[in-house]
Design a protein around this motif. Sequence first.
Motif, PDB file in Angstrom:
ATOM      1  N   MET A 124       0.868  -1.182   0.000  1.00  0.00           N
ATOM      2  CA  MET A 124       0.000   0.000   0.000  1.00  0.00           C
ATOM      3  C   MET A 124       0.901   1.226   0.000  1.00  0.00           C
ATOM      4  N   ARG A 125       0.744   2.056  -1.007  1.00  0.00           N
ATOM      5  CA  ARG A 125       1.546   3.274  -1.150  1.00  0.00           C
ATOM      6  C   ARG A 125       0.768   4.459  -0.577  1.00  0.00           C
ATOM      7  N   PHE A 126       1.499   5.397   0.070  1.00  0.00           N
ATOM      8  CA  PHE A 126       0.870   6.611   0.602  1.00  0.00           C
ATOM      9  C   PHE A 126       1.921   7.687   0.810  1.00  0.00           C
ATOM     10  N   SER A 127       1.477   8.916   0.967  1.00  0.00           N
ATOM     11  CA  SER A 127       2.381  10.006   1.300  1.00  0.00           C
ATOM     12  C   SER A 127       2.068  10.441   2.723  1.00  0.00           C
ATOM     13  N   GLY A 128       3.025  11.061   3.357  1.00  0.00           N
ATOM     14  CA  GLY A 128       2.775  11.546   4.709  1.00  0.00           C
ATOM     15  C   GLY A 128       3.986  11.455   5.602  1.00  0.00           C
ATOM     16  N   ARG A 129       3.741  11.726   6.853  1.00  0.00           N
ATOM     17  CA  ARG A 129       4.800  11.748   7.870  1.00  0.00           C
ATOM     18  C   ARG A 129       5.236  10.339   8.246  1.00  0.00           C
ATOM     19  N   TRP A 130       6.442  10.258   8.801  1.00  0.00           N
ATOM     20  CA  TRP A 130       7.026   8.987   9.203  1.00  0.00           C
ATOM     21  C   TRP A 130       6.765   8.716  10.684  1.00  0.00           C
ATOM     22  N   THR A 131       5.522   8.708  11.073  1.00  0.00           N
ATOM     23  CA  THR A 131       5.220   8.463  12.476  1.00  0.00           C
ATOM     24  C   THR A 131       4.747   7.020  12.673  1.00  0.00           C
ATOM     25  N   GLU A 132       4.903   6.550  13.868  1.00  0.00           N
ATOM     26  CA  GLU A 132       4.434   5.208  14.204  1.00  0.00           C
ATOM     27  C   GLU A 132       2.928   5.104  13.986  1.00  0.00           C
ATOM     28  N   GLN A 133       2.196   6.161  14.334  1.00  0.00           N
ATOM     29  CA  GLN A 133       0.745   6.164  14.167  1.00  0.00           C
ATOM     30  C   GLN A 133       0.359   6.084  12.682  1.00  0.00           C
ATOM     31  N   ALA A 160       8.330   1.058   4.530  1.00  0.00           N
ATOM     32  CA  ALA A 160       9.300   1.475   3.515  1.00  0.00           C
ATOM     33  C   ALA A 160       9.282   2.989   3.343  1.00  0.00           C
ATOM     34  N   ARG A 161      10.471   3.584   3.432  1.00  0.00           N
ATOM     35  CA  ARG A 161      10.646   5.025   3.232  1.00  0.00           C
ATOM     36  C   ARG A 161      11.473   5.225   1.971  1.00  0.00           C
ATOM     37  N   PHE A 162      10.984   6.058   1.060  1.00  0.00           N
ATOM     38  CA  PHE A 162      11.651   6.264  -0.219  1.00  0.00           C
ATOM     39  C   PHE A 162      12.382   7.597  -0.323  1.00  0.00           C
ATOM     40  N   ASP A 163      12.100   8.542   0.551  1.00  0.00           N
ATOM     41  CA  ASP A 163      12.623   9.895   0.386  1.00  0.00           C
ATOM     42  C   ASP A 163      13.535  10.317   1.525  1.00  0.00           C
ATOM     43  N   LEU A 164      14.304  11.361   1.253  1.00  0.00           N
ATOM     44  CA  LEU A 164      15.185  11.933   2.261  1.00  0.00           C
ATOM     45  C   LEU A 164      14.364  12.688   3.306  1.00  0.00           C
ATOM     46  N   PRO A 165      14.868  12.800   4.521  1.00  0.00           N
ATOM     47  CA  PRO A 165      14.104  13.427   5.606  1.00  0.00           C
ATOM     48  C   PRO A 165      13.693  14.873   5.349  1.00  0.00           C
ATOM     49  N   TRP A 166      14.460  15.605   4.540  1.00  0.00           N
ATOM     50  CA  TRP A 166      14.124  17.020   4.328  1.00  0.00           C
ATOM     51  C   TRP A 166      13.094  17.234   3.226  1.00  0.00           C
ATOM     52  N   LYS A 167      12.647  16.176   2.578  1.00  0.00           N
ATOM     53  CA  LYS A 167      11.580  16.326   1.583  1.00  0.00           C
ATOM     54  C   LYS A 167      10.293  16.654   2.331  1.00  0.00           C
ATOM     55  N   PRO A 168       9.505  17.607   1.851  1.00  0.00           N
ATOM     56  CA  PRO A 168       8.257  17.949   2.551  1.00  0.00           C
ATOM     57  C   PRO A 168       7.392  16.700   2.777  1.00  0.00           C
ATOM     58  N   TRP A 169       6.842  16.593   3.976  1.00  0.00           N
ATOM     59  CA  TRP A 169       6.121  15.376   4.371  1.00  0.00           C
ATOM     60  C   TRP A 169       5.007  15.009   3.412  1.00  0.00           C
ATOM     61  N   PHE A 170       4.333  16.012   2.821  1.00  0.00           N
ATOM     62  CA  PHE A 170       3.200  15.736   1.952  1.00  0.00           C
ATOM     63  C   PHE A 170       3.633  15.227   0.576  1.00  0.00           C
ATOM     64  N   LEU A 171       4.939  15.280   0.270  1.00  0.00           N
ATOM     65  CA  LEU A 171       5.457  14.768  -1.000  1.00  0.00           C
ATOM     66  C   LEU A 171       6.192  13.431  -0.835  1.00  0.00           C
ATOM     67  N   ARG A 172       6.360  12.974   0.395  1.00  0.00           N
ATOM     68  CA  ARG A 172       7.116  11.748   0.643  1.00  0.00           C
ATOM     69  C   ARG A 172       6.365  10.510   0.158  1.00  0.00           C
ATOM     70  N   ARG A 173       7.126   9.596  -0.430  1.00  0.00           N
ATOM     71  CA  ARG A 173       6.569   8.316  -0.822  1.00  0.00           C
ATOM     72  C   ARG A 173       6.881   7.313   0.272  1.00  0.00           C
ATOM     73  N   ASN A 174       5.848   6.670   0.773  1.00  0.00           N
ATOM     74  CA  ASN A 174       5.963   5.648   1.794  1.00  0.00           C
ATOM     75  C   ASN A 174       5.151   4.436   1.361  1.00  0.00           C
ATOM     76  N   GLU A 175       5.486   3.282   1.920  1.00  0.00           N
ATOM     77  CA  GLU A 175       4.691   2.088   1.681  1.00  0.00           C
ATOM     78  C   GLU A 175       4.683   1.221   2.919  1.00  0.00           C
TER      79      GLU A 175
END
Length: 182
Positions: A124-133, A160-175
């Motif tokens: 499942m792919r999504f964008s957003g912050r890297w929080t446990e929640q 899975a985290r695809f982006d560097l930490p300084w990328k704006p949270w709303f543009l980050r690719r996560n899965e």
Amino acid sequence: MTEQQPYRVVSRHPGFELRRYPAHLVAEMRIQASFTRAPIEAFRPLAAYVGGANRARRPVGAEAAGGSEKIAMTVPVIQIEGESPGAYLIQFIMPATFTSATLPEPVDARVRIREVAAQLAAAMRFSGRWTEQTFGQRATMLGRSVTAAGLQPTGAVRYARFDLPWKPWFLRRNEVVLPVVE
């Protein structure tokens, strides 16, 4: 361009893709820390390994092994919950050009090289912050979607985290990725 872990989409379902991942190598570290701190604490030793804190392997017949080798960074960086609370496995996927015989050996004993077997997994792919929640909510949604599709989970969820930490949270690719029974 950063190499991305390869996979083949087998099918699409409501809320996830079913993917086939080939066998691959990882450099990994076990960390005892919070969900947020674990990847931060593992990053420096793993980054040092790919940056050259390793012993290059030479082909048989070549000059004696020695020196180090820089390894290209790949994505994603993986976080897997361990068997006890606060235990995590952090993995860097190694470039597909390496084999277990050619991948340099880590200098840091905390960094381990391991081959991960080929597997079928729901993602499942999504964008957003890297929080446990955030990751936890997505993992729960993925688990429910997988079960509703008649598939059976067979391992721990991978974050899975695809982006560097300084990328704006709303543009980050996560899965969130969940292995399933073949």
